[in-house]
Design a protein around this motif. Structure first.
Motif, mmCIF file in Angstrom:
data_model
loop_
_atom_site.group_PDB
_atom_site.id
_atom_site.type_symbol
_atom_site.label_atom_id
_atom_site.label_comp_id
_atom_site.label_asym_id
_atom_site.label_seq_id
_atom_site.Cartn_x
_atom_site.Cartn_y
_atom_site.Cartn_z
ATOM 1 N N SER A 121 22.808 11.271 8.825
ATOM 2 C CA SER A 121 23.944 10.696 9.544
ATOM 3 C C SER A 121 23.520 10.028 10.849
ATOM 4 N N ARG A 122 22.393 10.439 11.402
ATOM 5 C CA ARG A 122 21.911 9.809 12.632
ATOM 6 C C ARG A 122 20.967 8.643 12.349
ATOM 7 N N ALA A 123 20.342 8.679 11.191
ATOM 8 C CA ALA A 123 19.396 7.609 10.865
ATOM 9 C C ALA A 123 20.066 6.449 10.146
ATOM 10 N N GLY A 124 21.041 6.756 9.274
ATOM 11 C CA GLY A 124 21.723 5.692 8.540
ATOM 12 C C GLY A 124 21.175 5.439 7.160
ATOM 13 N N TYR A 125 20.268 6.310 6.659
ATOM 14 C CA TYR A 125 19.815 6.122 5.281
ATOM 15 C C TYR A 125 20.637 6.987 4.337
ATOM 16 N N PHE A 126 20.485 6.748 3.053
ATOM 17 C CA PHE A 126 21.395 7.330 2.063
ATOM 18 C C PHE A 126 20.728 7.308 0.699
ATOM 19 N N SER A 127 21.353 7.996 -0.264
ATOM 20 C CA SER A 127 20.867 8.010 -1.642
ATOM 21 C C SER A 127 21.554 6.924 -2.456
ATOM 22 N N ILE A 128 20.860 6.442 -3.469
ATOM 23 C CA ILE A 128 21.446 5.557 -4.465
ATOM 24 C C ILE A 128 21.304 6.243 -5.825
ATOM 25 N N GLU A 129 21.890 5.664 -6.867
ATOM 26 C CA GLU A 129 21.896 6.313 -8.179
ATOM 27 C C GLU A 129 20.485 6.623 -8.674
ATOM 28 N N GLU A 130 19.541 5.707 -8.449
ATOM 29 C CA GLU A 130 18.175 5.907 -8.922
ATOM 30 C C GLU A 130 17.497 7.094 -8.249
ATOM 31 N N ASP A 131 18.012 7.522 -7.086
ATOM 32 C CA ASP A 131 17.427 8.654 -6.378
ATOM 33 C C ASP A 131 17.617 9.975 -7.119
ATOM 34 N N ASP A 132 18.512 9.976 -8.102
ATOM 35 C CA ASP A 132 18.793 11.212 -8.829
ATOM 36 C C ASP A 132 17.759 11.534 -9.895
ATOM 37 N N PHE A 133 16.792 10.640 -10.099
ATOM 38 C CA PHE A 133 15.839 10.816 -11.192
ATOM 39 C C PHE A 133 14.421 10.959 -10.644
ATOM 40 N N ALA A 134 13.755 12.029 -11.053
ATOM 41 C CA ALA A 134 12.350 12.227 -10.697
ATOM 42 C C ALA A 134 11.493 11.499 -11.729
ATOM 43 N N ASP A 135 10.837 10.431 -11.323
ATOM 44 C CA ASP A 135 10.055 9.641 -12.280
ATOM 45 C C ASP A 135 8.560 9.700 -12.017
ATOM 46 N N GLY A 136 8.118 10.580 -11.116
ATOM 47 C CA GLY A 136 6.690 10.828 -10.968
ATOM 48 C C GLY A 136 5.986 9.972 -9.942
ATOM 49 N N LYS A 137 4.762 10.362 -9.682
ATOM 50 C CA LYS A 137 3.957 9.768 -8.625
ATOM 51 C C LYS A 137 3.673 8.285 -8.827
ATOM 52 N N ASP A 138 3.513 7.874 -10.075
ATOM 53 C CA ASP A 138 3.037 6.514 -10.343
ATOM 54 C C ASP A 138 4.149 5.496 -10.525
ATOM 55 N N ILE A 139 5.403 5.915 -10.363
ATOM 56 C CA ILE A 139 6.523 4.982 -10.366
ATOM 57 C C ILE A 139 7.141 5.044 -8.978
ATOM 58 N N PHE A 140 7.252 3.896 -8.294
ATOM 59 C CA PHE A 140 7.633 3.904 -6.889
ATOM 60 C C PHE A 140 8.247 2.570 -6.510
ATOM 61 N N TRP A 141 8.878 2.550 -5.333
ATOM 62 C CA TRP A 141 9.424 1.326 -4.769
ATOM 63 C C TRP A 141 8.429 0.717 -3.783
ATOM 64 N N ASN A 142 8.427 -0.611 -3.714
ATOM 65 C CA ASN A 142 7.743 -1.286 -2.614
ATOM 66 C C ASN A 142 8.535 -1.005 -1.341
ATOM 67 N N VAL B 285 0.844 -1.205 0.000
ATOM 68 C CA VAL B 285 0.000 0.000 0.000
ATOM 69 C C VAL B 285 0.874 1.249 0.000
ATOM 70 N N VAL B 286 1.759 1.318 0.998
ATOM 71 C CA VAL B 286 2.623 2.486 1.144
ATOM 72 C C VAL B 286 3.708 2.456 0.065
ATOM 73 N N ARG B 287 4.023 3.636 -0.480
ATOM 74 C CA ARG B 287 4.975 3.756 -1.580
ATOM 75 C C ARG B 287 6.192 4.574 -1.146
ATOM 76 N N ALA B 288 7.339 4.267 -1.766
ATOM 77 C CA ALA B 288 8.547 5.069 -1.577
ATOM 78 C C ALA B 288 8.918 5.702 -2.912
ATOM 79 N N GLN B 289 9.172 7.003 -2.897
ATOM 80 C CA GLN B 289 9.546 7.741 -4.092
ATOM 81 C C GLN B 289 11.047 8.035 -4.082
ATOM 82 N N THR B 290 11.561 8.572 -5.184
ATOM 83 C CA THR B 290 12.977 8.905 -5.239
ATOM 84 C C THR B 290 13.246 10.219 -4.522
ATOM 85 N N TYR B 291 14.517 10.428 -4.196
ATOM 86 C CA TYR B 291 14.914 11.662 -3.533
ATOM 87 C C TYR B 291 14.700 12.861 -4.449
ATOM 88 N N ALA B 292 14.821 12.659 -5.765
ATOM 89 C CA ALA B 292 14.538 13.740 -6.721
ATOM 90 C C ALA B 292 13.044 14.032 -6.780
#
Length: 652
Positions: free
Chosen positions: A415-436, A356-363
């Motif tokens: 730096s306190r949470a431990g999350y980070f960007s990956i290469e795919e985060d550099d691209f804005a691909d819109g609301k309907d494209i997302f990660w599980n 149900v819940v979606r994850a989008q890119t950093y862009a």
């Protein structure tokens, strides 16, 4: 026969020599923000075709490992009449033929090299090599010699751009012997010895850099020397959404014989469409061969006066009850009647539900924030957390210079949470494209818009990764961000396994953020307003989850506060039928309030948001209601023979 072969070999060697390319000049450390850095290539013949050549930059630092960090394909470019090709940002003057972003070239000890090779031969991280090498320059800015990098490139000398202690205003220039170098004042697009064809410099000027829709303005083009014959050229203003429908005016111009300038007038179109602020770009076309552009790609900000004003207030002038909560019916039904870990587990099950819940890119977050953090007073601006001011959506930071820009603030620092960007985060691909995503997908916290806010660039740097309580915001501001950031990081602690809000300021605790007591105080004293509810609704459109502490602020008490361990009961429903003209004033309230819009005697009851009735009494219309209620959110029920209405009351 032998002499014939010898003559052929000499001719062949001569051709190779004529085609030889060299690194003619390098300015790797131009000024404080490095927007004037450049590299210049020189061919032994003018107008040399650079198809099949690449230029590669190598990082000589310990972390760089003498490997490539930038590669540029030179195919499609030619050197000019003096055999020069200049690469740099459009801030360099004269303007380079090959435009690159500012602040890309590192200072050293590093190297730049020309290869006769394909772009794909040098992916990022390729070790420096002499294979297909044409020329190389190993350089530094008062750094120790990188003997390994020199050996890999077959060079014996490393040139110090700072040898005169003036690196910001000097460059490394190849001497006519083709072997030695001089460090002196930069000479982009000029031969280093001052010879060669002197081109007539053309500059662009306007009286301002910002105009309103409907304005008219002049653009003047001026040459360094008067022309000896009519010289014609053109320019465009098109850039992204700004096009020919947005202006009228002559864009094909001629400087007449004996003159050194020409001016054209541009009329900006006045329409009634909110297109947002835009950038027009003055870009030269069809420039005569004996001209050289001293500046180009000049950006003009066009302010759209058709912006939209929202009916709700900013965080510094908040309103309540105007924005409708868009949570689906039954969204929180699974937490009703639960307490302690059962409550937090069920809540996490809602806001981290797999499938149900979606994850989008950093862009994508940039586009989300342009809507979620939109300034209610001007739809072309974002509202900046911490600084409590607005800024144009156009001013998103794209270079290392963050002054006057906005960017993305992680309320729960990376730096306190431990999350980070990956290469795919550099691209804005819109609301309907997302990660599980799941509760264990901590990396997705990097782009969770519930915990990302539009922020002033320098203020983002000032906050860094400080705990809240250590960081309390800029001086002379209202602190209107405090409840907002408290609820955002408390959300993160429920949404993702591995994150926790703790008391104090842990120094090295991975996944821990403080200070809980401070954040609870901020949450209680700065309750959710319409601005925060609106952003909750917008983020829900993208991520399909909500921040429950905006929808139900009292939930915080049942997890971390004075009701921890108690059983949570979902609040009473609020019937807003026929309630538009009935208002509580002032709201928020301190010591008393009035009810406006009821014309006959009525019964008033006060409830907590969990449905507990505190008091009830009868009142006359417009009668002042005194109270000693503690800070928090309450439900006020008005009832008479005609209607029964419930509204929220904020007590500060």
């Amino acid at each position: 026969m032998k002499s014939t072969i010898t003559l052929f070999l000499l001719f062949f060697i001569s051709l190779i020599s004529q085609a030889q390319l060299v690194i003619n000049e390098l300015d790797s450390d131009s000024d404080s923000i490095d927007d004037l850095e450049f590299v210049e290539i020189k061919s032994n013949t003018p107008n040399f075709n650079l198809n099949g050549y690449v230029i590669v930059f190598f990082n000589g630092s310990n972390s760089g490992g003498n490997k490539s960090y930038l590669t540029f394909d030179l195919s499609g470019y030619t050197t000019d009449i003096n055999g020069l090709l200049l690469m740099g940002s459009n801030q360099v003057s004269p303007v380079p033929q090959y435009i690159i972003s500012p602040n890309l070239i590192q200072n050293g000890a590093d190297a730049v090299a020309i290869y006769q090779a394909d772009f794909t031969d040098f992916p990022e991280g390729t070790l420096a090599t002499q294979t297909n090498l044409i020329d190389a320059l190993v350089y530094d800015t008062s750094d120790p010699d990188d003997t390994t990098l020199m050996s890999l490139l077959g060079e014996s000398v490393q040139i110090n751009e700072d040898e005169n202690n003036n690196k910001d205003f000097e460059s490394i220039q190849l001497n006519n012997d083709g072997v030695t170098y001089t460090v002196t004042t930069p000479t982009p697009r000029q031969l280093n010895d001052g010879t060669g064809v002197i081109l007539n410099g053309l500059s662009i000027s306007t009286s301002a850099t910002q105009y309103d829709e409907g304005d008219s303005f002049d653009i003047t083009f001026t040459t360094e020397n008067a022309v000896t014959q009519d010289q014609s050229f053109g320019f465009t203003l098109n850039n992204a959404g700004f096009d020919a429908t947005d202006f009228t005016g002559n864009t094909s111009l001629t400087i007449l014989n004996g003159d050194n300038s020409v001016t054209t007038s541009i009329q900006l179109t006045e329409d009634t469409i909110d297109e947002g602020d835009e950038i027009a770009m003055i870009q030269l076309t069809n420039l005569p061969t004996d001209f050289i552009a001293l500046n180009d790609q000049i950006e003009l900000r066009i302010v759209d006066n058709d912006f939209v004003i929202s009916p709700w207030g900013t965080p510094t002038n908040p309103t309540y009850g105007i924005v409708t909560n868009t949570k689906p019916s039954g969204y929180y039904e699974d937490i009703d009647g639960l307490s302690s870990s059962d409550l937090t587990n069920a809540l996490q099950g809602i806001i981290a539900e797999e499938g149900v819940v979606r994850a989008q890119t950093y862009a994508d977050v940039i586009d989300i924030l342009k809507k979620a953090d939109q300034n209610p007073e001007n739809s072309n601006e974002v509202w900046l957390v911490y600084l409590e001011i607005s800024r144009s959506k156009l001013d998103f930071q794209t270079t290392s210079n963050n002054f006057g820009t906005w960017n993305r603030e992680h309320t729960y620092p990376r730096s306190r949470a431990g999350y980070f960007s990956i290469e795919e985060d550099d691209f804005a691909d819109g609301k309907d494209i997302f990660w599980n995503t799941t509760a264990d997908s901590l990396r997705h916290g990097n782009s969770d818009a519930h915990a990302l806010r539009a922020v002033d660039g320098p203020e983002n740097s000032s906050r860094n990764n400080q705990h809240y309580g250590q960081y309390t915001g800029p001086q002379n501001t209202q602190g209107s961000f405090k409840g907002d950031v408290a609820r955002s990081v408390l959300y993160m602690a429920i949404r993702y396994n591995g994150l926790e809000i703790v008391n104090g300021f842990p120094e090295n605790g991975s996944g821990e953020l403080g200070d809980l007591a401070t954040l609870l105080d901020w949450h209680r004293n700065d309750p959710p307003d319409d601005y925060e509810m609106n952003r909750n609704n917008i983020v829900y459109e993208w991520q399909k989850n909500r921040n429950p502490f905006i929808d139900y602020p009292e939930l915080v008490e049942y997890i971390w506060g004075n009701q921890a361990g108690s059983t949570w009961q979902n609040p009473l429903g609020i019937d807003d039928k026929n309630s538009k003209n009935i208002k509580i004033y002032p709201n928020p309230s301190s010591g008393s309030f009035f009810v406006i819009g009821i014309e006959s005697r009525f019964n008033l009851s006060i409830y907590t948001v969990t449905g507990q009735k505190l008091t009830s009494f009868e009142l006359e219309p417009a009668e002042e209601i005194q109270h000693n209620l503690p800070s928090g959110i309450y439900l006020i029920e008005f009832k008479n023979e005609q209607q029964r209405i419930t509204k929220k009351l904020i007590i500060r």
